[in-house]
Design an enzyme around this catalytic site. Structure first.
Site, PDB file in Angstrom:
ATOM      1  N   ASP A 110       7.783 -14.362  31.897  1.00  0.00           N
ATOM      2  CA  ASP A 110       8.007 -14.468  30.445  1.00  0.00           C
ATOM      3  C   ASP A 110       6.699 -14.725  29.696  1.00  0.00           C
ATOM      4  OD1 ASP A 110       9.395 -14.469  28.105  1.00  0.00           O
ATOM      5  OD2 ASP A 110      10.314 -16.445  28.369  1.00  0.00           O
ATOM      6  N   ARG A 136       0.296 -12.354  26.954  1.00  0.00           N
ATOM      7  CA  ARG A 136      -1.119 -12.564  27.283  1.00  0.00           C
ATOM      8  C   ARG A 136      -1.620 -11.530  28.276  1.00  0.00           C
ATOM      9  NH1 ARG A 136       0.152 -18.558  29.191  1.00  0.00           N
ATOM     10  NH2 ARG A 136       1.853 -18.176  27.741  1.00  0.00           N
ATOM     11  N   ASP A 162      11.510  -8.637  24.483  1.00  0.00           N
ATOM     12  CA  ASP A 162      11.076  -9.569  25.523  1.00  0.00           C
ATOM     13  C   ASP A 162      12.288 -10.301  26.091  1.00  0.00           C
ATOM     14  OD1 ASP A 162       9.833 -11.379  27.151  1.00  0.00           O
ATOM     15  OD2 ASP A 162       8.874 -12.529  25.534  1.00  0.00           O
ATOM     16  N   ASP A 208       9.172  -9.276  18.929  1.00  0.00           N
ATOM     17  CA  ASP A 208       8.002  -9.626  19.727  1.00  0.00           C
ATOM     18  C   ASP A 208       6.873  -8.594  19.588  1.00  0.00           C
ATOM     19  OD1 ASP A 208       6.926 -11.676  21.231  1.00  0.00           O
ATOM     20  OD2 ASP A 208       7.599 -10.889  23.159  1.00  0.00           O
ATOM     21  N   GLU A 233       4.321 -12.773  29.223  1.00  0.00           N
ATOM     22  CA  GLU A 233       3.900 -11.371  29.345  1.00  0.00           C
ATOM     23  C   GLU A 233       2.921 -10.936  28.263  1.00  0.00           C
ATOM     24  OE1 GLU A 233       6.403 -12.316  27.629  1.00  0.00           O
ATOM     25  OE2 GLU A 233       6.237 -11.066  25.831  1.00  0.00           O
ATOM     26  N   LYS A 252       0.043  -7.741  19.690  1.00  0.00           N
ATOM     27  CA  LYS A 252       1.059  -7.713  20.752  1.00  0.00           C
ATOM     28  C   LYS A 252       2.222  -6.836  20.305  1.00  0.00           C
ATOM     29  CE  LYS A 252       4.364 -10.769  23.176  1.00  0.00           C
ATOM     30  NZ  LYS A 252       4.745 -12.156  23.504  1.00  0.00           N
ATOM     31  N   LYS A 267      15.001 -15.020  30.054  1.00  0.00           N
ATOM     32  CA  LYS A 267      15.254 -15.983  28.977  1.00  0.00           C
ATOM     33  C   LYS A 267      16.744 -16.313  28.919  1.00  0.00           C
ATOM     34  CE  LYS A 267      11.608 -14.575  25.730  1.00  0.00           C
ATOM     35  NZ  LYS A 267      10.879 -15.848  25.684  1.00  0.00           N
TER      36      LYS A 267
HETATM   37  N1  BES Z   1       7.531 -13.833  22.944  1.00  0.00           N
HETATM   38  C1  BES Z   1       7.543 -15.129  23.523  1.00  0.00           C
HETATM   39  C2  BES Z   1       7.147 -16.223  22.529  1.00  0.00           C
HETATM   40  C3  BES Z   1       8.050 -16.431  21.340  1.00  0.00           C
HETATM   41  C4  BES Z   1       8.981 -17.455  21.344  1.00  0.00           C
HETATM   42  C5  BES Z   1       7.941 -15.639  20.207  1.00  0.00           C
HETATM   43  C6  BES Z   1       9.794 -17.668  20.249  1.00  0.00           C
HETATM   44  C7  BES Z   1       8.763 -15.859  19.124  1.00  0.00           C
HETATM   45  C8  BES Z   1       9.687 -16.867  19.137  1.00  0.00           C
HETATM   46  C9  BES Z   1       6.554 -15.184  24.684  1.00  0.00           C
HETATM   47  O1  BES Z   1       6.419 -14.007  25.397  1.00  0.00           O
HETATM   48  C10 BES Z   1       7.062 -16.201  25.645  1.00  0.00           C
HETATM   49  O2  BES Z   1       8.105 -15.998  26.187  1.00  0.00           O
HETATM   50  N2  BES Z   1       6.307 -17.280  25.847  1.00  0.00           N
HETATM   51  C11 BES Z   1       6.688 -18.314  26.741  1.00  0.00           C
HETATM   52  C12 BES Z   1       5.489 -18.696  27.587  1.00  0.00           C
HETATM   53  C13 BES Z   1       5.805 -19.555  28.766  1.00  0.00           C
HETATM   54  C14 BES Z   1       6.651 -18.794  29.759  1.00  0.00           C
HETATM   55  C15 BES Z   1       4.521 -20.002  29.422  1.00  0.00           C
HETATM   56  C16 BES Z   1       7.191 -19.490  25.925  1.00  0.00           C
HETATM   57  O3  BES Z   1       6.648 -19.739  24.838  1.00  0.00           O
HETATM   58  O4  BES Z   1       8.146 -20.133  26.348  1.00  0.00           O
HETATM   59 ZN    ZN Z   2       6.832 -12.299  24.364  1.00  0.00          ZN
HETATM   60 MN    MN Z   3       7.855 -13.807  26.925  1.00  0.00          MN
END
Ligand code: BES
Ligand code: ZN
Ligand code: MN
Length: 497
Positions: free
Chosen positions: A346, A350, A269, A287, A348, A264, A276
Site C-alpha cells: 500500500d 513512493r 489504490d 489517488d 505504492e 502521482k 486496504k
Molecule cells: N494513497 C494512499 C494515501 C492516502 C490516504 C491518500 C488517504 C488519500 C487519503 C497511499 O498510497 C497509502 O496507502 N499510504 C499508506 C502508507 C503506509 C502503508 C506506509 C498510508 O498512508 O497508510
Molecule cells: Zn496511494
Molecule cells: Mn497506497
C-alpha cells in the site's frame, strides 16, 4: 462562465444580482458597499441596525428591488473583521456570492469593485474564486439542474476604469481557475472511467489543444527503461500503466532551470496485497490527484506563457491485488539502481514517484517538484486544511511556500532529517518502502527524496487537501484542484516573469 468587465455608473447597472462586500461592524459603509447611492445604503443601515446584516465573514444578505439601483437584487457579502482580512479572502467572497446565486437560479452576477482598494492581484482572486465557486461535481446526477449555474460574471469598475494590468490579471485568474476545474473534473471521475489509459488520453488531448508536446509510454517502454519500482505497482493490474510526459519549452526561456513536475497518478489504490479496508476505499479513485494537478499546471502555463522550461511527468497506474501483483518481501531494483524491499504494497505511491523522479533527472530536469496523495499520516498532522511541504533545499521550499501564501493556498513545512532514515532501512535491500506509522508523512517524503539525490526537490503531500469533505459557502464538496494556483504562481515568477 463568461467573465466580462463593465464601467457604467453603479446606479445604472442592469443586472439580476449586484454584489458588494462590507466589513464586520460597518457593512453598509465599508468595502465596495461604500460606492452605493445614499438611498441603498439607508436600507443597508436599517438591516444592520436590526441585526440582519452584520458583515461577518461569508454572511450573505439579499435585498430585493434595492432602492436607488437599476439592479433587481443586491447581495451584501460579509468580508469579516477588517484586521483579519487578507487579499486571497476575496476569492472566498466571490465564490460565496456565485454559489448563493446558483442555488437561487440566478444566472448572472455583477461584482462591484472599489478602486481605492483594488489591485491586479485582488481582481485575480475575485475571478478565481468566482469560477472555482461555480463548479459542481454533478456530472453523473440525472437530476442535475443545468440552470443552477452562473453563466456570466461581470466585474464592475466602480469609480475608476480598469487598467491594462488589471485586465491582464482578470484574464490570468480565468485561466488558472479553469485549469483548476479541469483538474477537478479528472479527479472526480471514478476509476472505471479514469484508467491510466484514459488519463493519458485526456493529457494528450489537452496538450494538443494548447500546443504542447506530449509523449505517452506503455508497459514495454516502462520495462525497457528499467522502471522496476513503477512497474512493480503496475504489474498486478489488468489495466496497462502509462508514463505521461508533457513539455512546455518556450523559445524565450533560459536554458535553466528545467522544472520537472512529477505527479502521482494512481487511478485506483486498493492497497494491493496489503489490501486496504473496504471502508472509504472509494476515495482512492482520487489517488491520481497529484498527477492531475500537474496536468492542470501545464494547461495553465501553456496559455500564460511564462519564460521557463517545464516538463510534467505522471506515472499512471492502478494498485491492485491479484495473481501477478507484487508482494510484501519482494525486492526490486529501481531505475536509479537502488534496491527496495517491499514491506507494504500500500506504500505504492513512493515507488511510482521514485522512478518518475529519476526519469525526470535523465530528461535534464534541474529542479524537481512532486505532488502526491502520498500518506494518510499527513492528514493526521495537518488535516485536510494544509498541504505538507518537504525538501532539503530550503531556498526552493521557501519559494513554494511564498507562492502558496500569495495565492491563498494553505501549506506548511514539515521536516526532513537524517535521523528519520533508520525508520525505513531494510535488512535485505538498500531501503524499505515503508517506515511504519510514526512520522509516516516524513519517511514517505524522504523515501521519495532519495531519488531526487542532489537535485533541488520539493515534495507536496496533498492527501488531505485534494478533497473538500464538507460543502463550504464558496466551494463544492469534492475535488479541490489544489495546488494548481501555487505552482502556476511559482512558474510565473521564476525567471523574473
Ligand atoms: N494513497 C494512499 C494515501 C492516502 C490516504 C491518500 C488517504 C488519500 C487519503 C497511499 O498510497 C497509502 O496507502 N499510504 C499508506 C502508507 C503506509 C502503508 C506506509 C498510508 O498512508 O497508510
Ligand atoms: Zn496511494
Ligand atoms: Mn497506497
Amino acid at each position: 462562465m463568461k467573465i466580462d468587465v463593465e464601467e457604467k455608473a453603479v446606479e445604472q447597472i442592469q443586472t439580476p444580482l449586484l454584489v458588494v462586500d462590507g466589513f464586520e461592524g460597518a457593512p453598509a459603509s465599508t468595502g465596495s458597499a461604500e460606492l452605493l447611492p445614499a438611498a441603498t445604503r439607508k436600507t443597508l443601515l436599517n438591516l444592520h441596525a436590526s441585526g440582519e446584516l452584520t458583515g461577518k465573514a461569508l454572511e450573505c444578505t439579499l435585498v430585493h428591488h434595492p432602492p436607488g439601483l437599476a439592479a433587481l437584487r443586491l447581495l451584501v457579502v460579509g468580508a469579516g473583521k477588517r484586521e483579519k482580512f487578507q487579499l486571497p479572502h476575496l476569492a472566498r467572497l466571490a465564490g460565496a456570492a456565485v454559489r448563493h446565486a446558483r442555488c437561487r437560479h440566478i444566472h448572472e452576477v455583477a461584482w462591484l469593485t472599489l478602486a481605492r482598494s483594488r489591485t491586479p492581484e485582488a481582481l485575480q482572486h475575485i475571478v478565481e474564486g468566482a469560477i472555482v465557486g461555480n463548479y459542481e461535481p454533478d456530472k453523473y446526477r440525472s437530476d442535475r439542474a443545468s440552470d443552477r449555474r452562473v453563466d456570466r460574471f461581470v466585474l464592475l469598475a466602480g469609480e475608476t476604469p480598469f487598467s491594462e494590468a488589471e485586465k491582464t490579471a482578470i484574464a490570468r485568474g480565468r485561466i488558472i481557475a479553469e485549469s483548476q476545474n479541469f483538474v477537478r473534473n479528472l479527479v472526480n471521475e471514478p476509476s472505471n472511467r479514469m484508467t491510466p489509459t484514459l488519463l493519458a488520453e485526456h493529457a494528450v488531448a489537452m496538450a494538443r489543444e494548447f500546443g504542447m508536446k506530449s509523449v505517452v509510454l506503455g508497459p514495454e517502454e516502462i520495462r525497457a527503461l528499467n522502471m522496476n519500482a513503477f512497474w512493480a505497482v503496475a504489474q498486478g493490474s489488468h489495466e496497462p500503466p502509462r508514463l505521461i510526459l508533457l513539455q512546455y519549452e518556450p523559445a524565450n526561456a533560459p536554458e535553466t532551470p528545467i522544472v520537472g513536475l512529477i505527479g502521482k497518478g494512481v487511478t485506483f489504490d486498493t492497497g494491493g496485497i496489503s489490501l486496504k479496508p473496504s471502508q472509504n476505499m472509494e476515495e482512492m479513485k482520487t489517488d491520481m490527484a497529484g498527477g492531475a494537478a500537474m496536468l492542470g499546471v501545464m494547461r495553465a502555463i501553456a496559455q500564460l506563457k511564462p519564460p521557463v522550461r517545464v516538463k510534467a511527468i505522471v506515472p499512471a497506474t492502478e494498485n491492485m491485488p491479484g495473481g501477478r501483483a507484487y508482494k510484501p518481501g519482494d525486492v526490486l531494483t529501481a531505475m536509479s539502481g537502488k534496491t527496495i524491499e517491499i514491506l507494504n504494497t500500500d506504500a505504492e505511491g513512493r515507488l511510482a514517484l521514485a522512478d518518475a523522479l529519476h526519469y525526470a533527472k535523465t530528461q535534464g530536469c534541474t529542479v524537481l517538484i512532486d505532488a502526491a496523495t502520498l500518506t494518510g499520516a499527513v492528514t493526521i498532522a495537518l488535516g485536510n486544511i494544509m498541504t505538507g511541504v518537504f525538501g532539503w533545499n530550503k531556498e526552493w521550499v521557501r519559494r513554494v511556500l511564498a507562492s502558496a501564501a500569495a495565492t491563498g493556498e494553505r501549506m506548511w513545512e514539515l521536516p526532513v532529517d537524517d535521523d528519520y532514515r533508520d525508520l525505513y532501512k531494510s535488512s535485505i535491500a538498500d531501503i524499505a518502502n515503508s517506515g511504519g506509522r510514526h512520522g509516516g508523512a516524513i519517511t514517505a517524503a524522504m523515501f521519495v527524496g532519495e531519488f531526487a539525490g542532489e537535485t533541488p526537490w520539493v515534495h507536496l503531500d496533498i492527501a488531505g487537501t485534494r478533497w473538500n469533505y464538507e460543502e463550504k459557502p464558496y466551494l463544492a464538496k469534492g475535488p479541490t484542484g489544489h495546488p494548481v494556483p501555487t505552482l502556476v504562481h511559482l512558474l510565473m515568477n521564476l525567471n523574473g516573469g
